[in-house]
Design a protein around this motif. Structure first.
Motif, PDB file in Angstrom:
ATOM      1  N   PRO A 244       0.800  -1.229   0.000  1.00 36.69           N
ATOM      2  CA  PRO A 244       0.000   0.000   0.000  1.00 36.69           C
ATOM      3  C   PRO A 244       0.837   1.287   0.000  1.00 36.69           C
ATOM      4  O   PRO A 244       0.550   2.184  -0.815  1.00 36.69           O
ATOM      5  CB  PRO A 244      -0.856  -0.146   1.269  1.00 36.69           C
ATOM      6  N   PRO A 245       1.878   1.424   0.860  1.00 36.64           N
ATOM      7  CA  PRO A 245       2.675   2.658   0.795  1.00 36.64           C
ATOM      8  C   PRO A 245       3.336   2.856  -0.568  1.00 36.64           C
ATOM      9  O   PRO A 245       3.357   3.976  -1.108  1.00 36.64           O
ATOM     10  CB  PRO A 245       3.721   2.457   1.899  1.00 36.64           C
ATOM     11  N   LYS A 246       3.876   1.773  -1.130  1.00 35.02           N
ATOM     12  CA  LYS A 246       4.527   1.889  -2.440  1.00 35.02           C
ATOM     13  C   LYS A 246       3.509   2.252  -3.512  1.00 35.02           C
ATOM     14  O   LYS A 246       3.810   3.005  -4.444  1.00 35.02           O
ATOM     15  CB  LYS A 246       5.224   0.576  -2.792  1.00 35.02           C
ATOM     16  N   PHE A 247       2.293   1.733  -3.385  1.00 35.73           N
ATOM     17  CA  PHE A 247       1.244   2.039  -4.358  1.00 35.73           C
ATOM     18  C   PHE A 247       0.960   3.533  -4.389  1.00 35.73           C
ATOM     19  O   PHE A 247       0.907   4.146  -5.465  1.00 35.73           O
ATOM     20  CB  PHE A 247      -0.031   1.266  -4.004  1.00 35.73           C
ATOM     21  N   PHE A 248       0.756   4.128  -3.243  1.00 39.42           N
ATOM     22  CA  PHE A 248       0.419   5.548  -3.210  1.00 39.42           C
ATOM     23  C   PHE A 248       1.585   6.419  -3.656  1.00 39.42           C
ATOM     24  O   PHE A 248       1.387   7.441  -4.332  1.00 39.42           O
ATOM     25  CB  PHE A 248      -0.067   5.936  -1.811  1.00 39.42           C
ATOM     26  N   THR A 249       2.807   6.006  -3.326  1.00 37.78           N
ATOM     27  CA  THR A 249       3.984   6.728  -3.811  1.00 37.78           C
ATOM     28  C   THR A 249       4.076   6.640  -5.328  1.00 37.78           C
ATOM     29  O   THR A 249       4.344   7.636  -6.016  1.00 37.78           O
ATOM     30  CB  THR A 249       5.262   6.156  -3.179  1.00 37.78           C
ATOM     31  N   SER A 250       3.832   5.452  -5.875  1.00 40.02           N
ATOM     32  CA  SER A 250       3.898   5.247  -7.323  1.00 40.02           C
ATOM     33  C   SER A 250       2.790   6.011  -8.040  1.00 40.02           C
ATOM     34  O   SER A 250       3.014   6.565  -9.129  1.00 40.02           O
ATOM     35  CB  SER A 250       3.797   3.752  -7.654  1.00 40.02           C
ATOM     36  N   MET A 251       1.593   6.037  -7.442  1.00 42.89           N
ATOM     37  CA  MET A 251       0.492   6.782  -8.041  1.00 42.89           C
ATOM     38  C   MET A 251       0.812   8.271  -8.108  1.00 42.89           C
ATOM     39  O   MET A 251       0.562   8.931  -9.124  1.00 42.89           O
ATOM     40  CB  MET A 251      -0.790   6.553  -7.239  1.00 42.89           C
ATOM     41  N   ALA A 252       1.380   8.798  -7.038  1.00 39.00           N
ATOM     42  CA  ALA A 252       1.750  10.216  -7.016  1.00 39.00           C
ATOM     43  C   ALA A 252       2.798  10.515  -8.087  1.00 39.00           C
ATOM     44  O   ALA A 252       2.711  11.523  -8.803  1.00 39.00           O
ATOM     45  CB  ALA A 252       2.266  10.602  -5.634  1.00 39.00           C
ATOM     46  N   ALA A 253       3.774   9.617  -8.217  1.00 43.33           N
ATOM     47  CA  ALA A 253       4.832   9.806  -9.216  1.00 43.33           C
ATOM     48  C   ALA A 253       4.300   9.735 -10.640  1.00 43.33           C
ATOM     49  O   ALA A 253       4.894  10.297 -11.570  1.00 43.33           O
ATOM     50  CB  ALA A 253       5.932   8.763  -9.015  1.00 43.33           C
ATOM     51  N   ALA A 254       3.155   9.029 -10.814  1.00 44.61           N
ATOM     52  CA  ALA A 254       2.535   8.891 -12.138  1.00 44.61           C
ATOM     53  C   ALA A 254       1.435   9.916 -12.367  1.00 44.61           C
ATOM     54  O   ALA A 254       0.628   9.771 -13.291  1.00 44.61           O
ATOM     55  CB  ALA A 254       1.973   7.482 -12.292  1.00 44.61           C
ATOM     56  N   GLY A 255       1.413  10.958 -11.530  1.00 47.09           N
ATOM     57  CA  GLY A 255       0.400  12.000 -11.688  1.00 47.09           C
ATOM     58  C   GLY A 255      -1.002  11.529 -11.362  1.00 47.09           C
ATOM     59  O   GLY A 255      -1.984  12.054 -11.873  1.00 47.09           O
ATOM     60  N   PHE A 256      -1.079  10.512 -10.475  1.00 52.08           N
ATOM     61  CA  PHE A 256      -2.353   9.918 -10.053  1.00 52.08           C
ATOM     62  C   PHE A 256      -3.148   9.369 -11.238  1.00 52.08           C
ATOM     63  O   PHE A 256      -4.383   9.383 -11.248  1.00 52.08           O
ATOM     64  CB  PHE A 256      -3.183  10.929  -9.249  1.00 52.08           C
ATOM     65  N   LYS A 257      -2.425   8.872 -12.228  1.00 52.17           N
ATOM     66  CA  LYS A 257      -3.030   8.215 -13.384  1.00 52.17           C
ATOM     67  C   LYS A 257      -2.652   6.743 -13.344  1.00 52.17           C
ATOM     68  O   LYS A 257      -1.483   6.382 -13.476  1.00 52.17           O
ATOM     69  CB  LYS A 257      -2.562   8.867 -14.682  1.00 52.17           C
TER      70      LYS A 257
END
Length: 207
Positions: A55-68
């Motif tokens: 879960p933490p990595k998911f939200f970090t990755s989503m933010a890095a992808a512009g929440f797309k």
């Protein structure tokens, strides 16, 4: 919905996929899968990325992808779809028994373990007799979920009936065929040649 953990089924499906991929040629690794624009190699890269996810990595990755979400998936594939497929297979094998996963229902990981290997196997002509329990659990999860793939909306107003397991859901014009093919159709795949019924045209229009 079953109450027992899906992880033993997930691990068994990962192990089966590893066995099937171990003898692929370079040409087979480059084969277009059932999954959008991904090759067989790309699908494995996505499965590696998902197996590593928390879960933490998911939200970090989503933010890095512009929440797309699609951008995040593309970045995961780019990071994990190794130049040498054997290297990717070794990485996937090292995560065979992991129970890490993105936020959300763990049952979705069983969907990953059934659907993405089918994305790989179908165009390669590799047969797999999936456990009936796995097929039923995946179909039961997706029939009530619009999470990511919108399966609940896709099958609204239709009856789906699996000719090999007897599983059925919904009401309205019927679509029948092998259980795995119904799952693939529910999740937007267009490999519908072995499905039939008066509801098929409607289901195809929603892919």
């Amino acid at each position: 919905m079953a109450t027992t953990s899906p992880w033993p089924l997930i691990h068994a499906e990962r192990e089966s996929l590893i066995a099937d991929l171990g003898t692929l040629t370079d040409e087979q690794w480059a084969t277009r899968s059932l999954c959008a624009d991904w090759t067989v190699r790309d699908v494995l890269g996505h499965m590696i990325s998902t197996a590593k996810m928390t879960p933490p990595k998911f939200f970090t990755s989503m933010a890095a992808a512009g929440f797309k979400f699609n951008n995040m998936n593309a970045k995961g594939v780019a990071a994990e779809a190794t130049a040498k497929p054997a290297d990717g297979l070794a990485v996937f094998r090292s995560h065979l028994k992991d129970t890490t996963h993105p936020p959300g229902p763990v049952e979705s990981m069983l969907g990953e373990a059934v659907i993405h290997p089918a994305d790989i196997r179908t165009p390669l002509g590799i047969a797999r007799e999936y456990p009936e329990e796995a097929l039923i659990r995946v179909a039961d999860f997706y029939k009530g979920s619009n999470l990511i793939v919108g399966a609940k909306r896709r099958i609204a107003g239709l009856t789906l009936r699996a000719t090999d397991t007897g599983w059925t859901t919904g009401s309205g014009p019927e679509v029948t065929g092998p259980h795995l093919s119904l799952i693939l159709a529910m999740t937007g795949r267009t490999a519908l040649a072995d499905l039939s019924g008066e509801g098929l045209a409607t289901l195809k229009s929603r892919s």
